[in-house]
Design a protein around this motif. Structure first.
Motif, PDB file in Angstrom:
ATOM      1  N   THR A 175       4.629   8.589  13.625  1.00  0.00           N
ATOM      2  CA  THR A 175       3.233   8.751  13.190  1.00  0.00           C
ATOM      3  C   THR A 175       3.025   8.152  11.810  1.00  0.00           C
ATOM      4  N   ARG A 176       3.992   8.371  10.933  1.00  0.00           N
ATOM      5  CA  ARG A 176       3.893   7.794   9.585  1.00  0.00           C
ATOM      6  C   ARG A 176       3.864   6.275   9.644  1.00  0.00           C
ATOM      7  N   THR A 177       4.707   5.680  10.464  1.00  0.00           N
ATOM      8  CA  THR A 177       4.746   4.221  10.576  1.00  0.00           C
ATOM      9  C   THR A 177       3.427   3.670  11.100  1.00  0.00           C
ATOM     10  N   TRP A 178       2.865   4.309  12.134  1.00  0.00           N
ATOM     11  CA  TRP A 178       1.608   3.816  12.703  1.00  0.00           C
ATOM     12  C   TRP A 178       0.433   4.025  11.761  1.00  0.00           C
ATOM     13  N   LEU A 179       0.475   5.052  10.948  1.00  0.00           N
ATOM     14  CA  LEU A 179      -0.571   5.230   9.942  1.00  0.00           C
ATOM     15  C   LEU A 179      -0.493   4.135   8.884  1.00  0.00           C
ATOM     16  N   TRP A 180       0.716   3.687   8.576  1.00  0.00           N
ATOM     17  CA  TRP A 180       0.875   2.543   7.679  1.00  0.00           C
ATOM     18  C   TRP A 180       0.233   1.300   8.296  1.00  0.00           C
ATOM     19  N   VAL A 181       0.500   1.078   9.587  1.00  0.00           N
ATOM     20  CA  VAL A 181      -0.094  -0.067  10.276  1.00  0.00           C
ATOM     21  C   VAL A 181      -1.617   0.002  10.195  1.00  0.00           C
ATOM     22  N   ALA A 182      -2.166   1.185  10.469  1.00  0.00           N
ATOM     23  CA  ALA A 182      -3.620   1.355  10.424  1.00  0.00           C
ATOM     24  C   ALA A 182      -4.168   1.135   9.018  1.00  0.00           C
ATOM     25  N   ALA A 183      -3.471   1.650   8.018  1.00  0.00           N
ATOM     26  CA  ALA A 183      -3.929   1.510   6.630  1.00  0.00           C
ATOM     27  C   ALA A 183      -4.017   0.043   6.218  1.00  0.00           C
ATOM     28  N   LEU A 184      -2.989  -0.706   6.528  1.00  0.00           N
ATOM     29  CA  LEU A 184      -2.987  -2.116   6.149  1.00  0.00           C
ATOM     30  C   LEU A 184      -3.988  -2.910   6.977  1.00  0.00           C
ATOM     31  N   ALA A 185      -4.146  -2.542   8.258  1.00  0.00           N
ATOM     32  CA  ALA A 185      -5.127  -3.233   9.098  1.00  0.00           C
ATOM     33  C   ALA A 185      -6.535  -3.038   8.546  1.00  0.00           C
ATOM     34  N   VAL A 186      -6.855  -1.821   8.119  1.00  0.00           N
ATOM     35  CA  VAL A 186      -8.170  -1.542   7.547  1.00  0.00           C
ATOM     36  C   VAL A 186      -8.380  -2.321   6.257  1.00  0.00           C
TER      37      VAL A 186
END
Length: 414
Positions: A175-186
């Motif tokens: 979950t932490r890794t995918w939230l990183w992906v989402a943060a950078l995508a945004v």
């Protein structure tokens, strides 16, 4: 009378000083970049210590976060004199925040026992770094309604990305890794879709030079990785040969960039103005230099592991193949960098040069074939392909000149 005197004083001593078209990179900017160098070495070391597919993904996410942090200050220093006025103090404050973030990179995803929470510290540092950048830009935009409007369009993406990164600090595992992906995508997508009509590039030469220096820094980090990989091993013929091949490979990538790409990019940037220049700078430098630099970081990891393989006296140094993540990093890093350079040239000149994509296509199969080849042979193959492709390209033509439409013009007019 007093109000008139204050107004005159404000004009005589502005909080920031605009950069001139002929301005060069300042010593403070080079000093600032040293912290970025340290952060890149931390990423390479962390990926090497956690050699896995997940570790590779997390390392690339860290590179993307560091890059987006650095490139914002490259735009700022192109707008104002970084070593003058309040900008100087802002740069030093940003350096302090980035240094703390770099120290925390080994704990960015997996918190170590005791002390502060590493993931939370990284998120807070990123927010502070970006907020300081936004504040300095706001001060620098006084009297420029277009830039102020651009900052307003830019702010939601920055806040959304950092909020997701803070949420990642409280999460765990995947979950932490995918939230990183989402943060950078945004953060990245918000910047792109926010357009470029309000951004300013005052000095094309300074902007191109600043990014060229970062490429040199990244390549230098790959050379450091070669040394670190065998620092504790006794010198041997396999190490001598592998080190020479690694240096030749890094030199080939340097030659491709500074022999052709860098000049083409600077000429194209200088040939346009206003919104078109800002769009070109955003696409070719802020976006396309990310995979270019990330490829070098992966290459550094691959070289580090290759040197460890060939220098290990307990193993069959001349027969053991490079496997798994180490092989993917070596081959994938070269392919990513070559394709990024080709895309950069297309965006700046409107020409799709075949040499680098063909070299990437020749190197890519080594990711499979390398599992049956000794590590030293794998390194020799990718080094020869890269150096031969760059040599032939350089001999066959002069550095590409812009064609007048600066590549894909549509994104520049967003």
């Amino acid at each position: 009378m007093s109000q008139h005197h204050d107004a005159v004083g404000d004009r005589a001593h502005p909080p920031v000083r605009p950069r001139t078209e002929a301005g060069a990179v300042s010593p403070l900017e080079l000093f600032f970049d040293l912290v970025f160098v340290f952060a890149l070495t931390q990423v390479t070391a962390t990926m090497a210590a956690q050699l896995s597919g997940v570790g590779l993904l997390r390392g690339l996410l860290l590179v993307a976060l560091l890059w987006w942090s650095w490139t914002g200050y490259a735009w700022l220093a192109n707008l104002v004199q970084a070593d003058q006025g309040i900008a100087r103090f802002g740069m030093f404050a940003a350096m302090a925040v980035m240094f703390v973030l770099a120290l925390t990179i080994p704990e960015a995803f997996d918190d170590a026992p005791g002390g502060l929470s590493g993931p939370v510290v990284v998120a807070v540092c990123y927010f502070a770094f970006r907020a300081l950048h936004l504040l300095l830009f706001y001060v620098s935009s006084r009297g420029d309604a277009g830039l102020r409007g651009q900052l307003l369009r830019f702010t939601p993406a920055m806040l959304g990305g950092t909020a997701l990164l803070l949420a990642a600090g409280a999460a765990e595992g995947a979950t932490r890794t995918w939230l990183w992906v989402a943060a950078l995508a945004v953060d990245y997508a918000g910047t792109y879709f926010g357009g470029a009509r309000g951004w300013r590039i005052r000095s094309a030469g300074h902007f191109a030079e600043r990014h060229g220096l970062i490429v040199i820094i990244a390549l230098g980090e790959s050379i450091v990785a070669i040394g670190v990989g065998v620092a504790r091993l006794p010198i041997s013929w396999p190490i001598v040969v592998a080190s020479t091949l690694g240096l030749a490979l890094a030199g080939g990538l340097w030659w491709a960039y500074f022999g052709i790409s860098a000049a083409a990019g600077e000429h194209a940037l200088a040939a346009v103005t206003g919104q078109q220049r800002a769009g070109l700078a955003r696409d070719a430098y802020s976006f396309l230099h990310l995979p270019l630099v990330a490829g070098i970081v992966l290459l550094a990891l691959g070289l580090k592991k290759t040197l460890e393989y060939v220098g290990d006296e307990q193993a069959h140094a001349l027969t053991d193949p490079l496997k798994g993540v180490a092989l993917i990093a070596l081959v994938g890093g070269i392919v990513m960098h070559l394709l990024a350079q080709a895309a950069f040239r297309w965006r700046t000149t409107g020409r799709l040069d075949p040499a680098l994509p063909v070299a990437a296509l020749l190197v890519a199969p080594v990711a499979v074939l390398g599992t049956a080849l000794p590590a030293l042979v794998t390194l020799a193959v990718v080094a020869v392909i890269t150096v031969v492709a760059v040599t032939l390209e350089t001999r066959l033509r002069r550095p590409a000149q812009p064609t007048g439409h600066s590549g894909a013009a549509a994104p520049a007019n967003r």
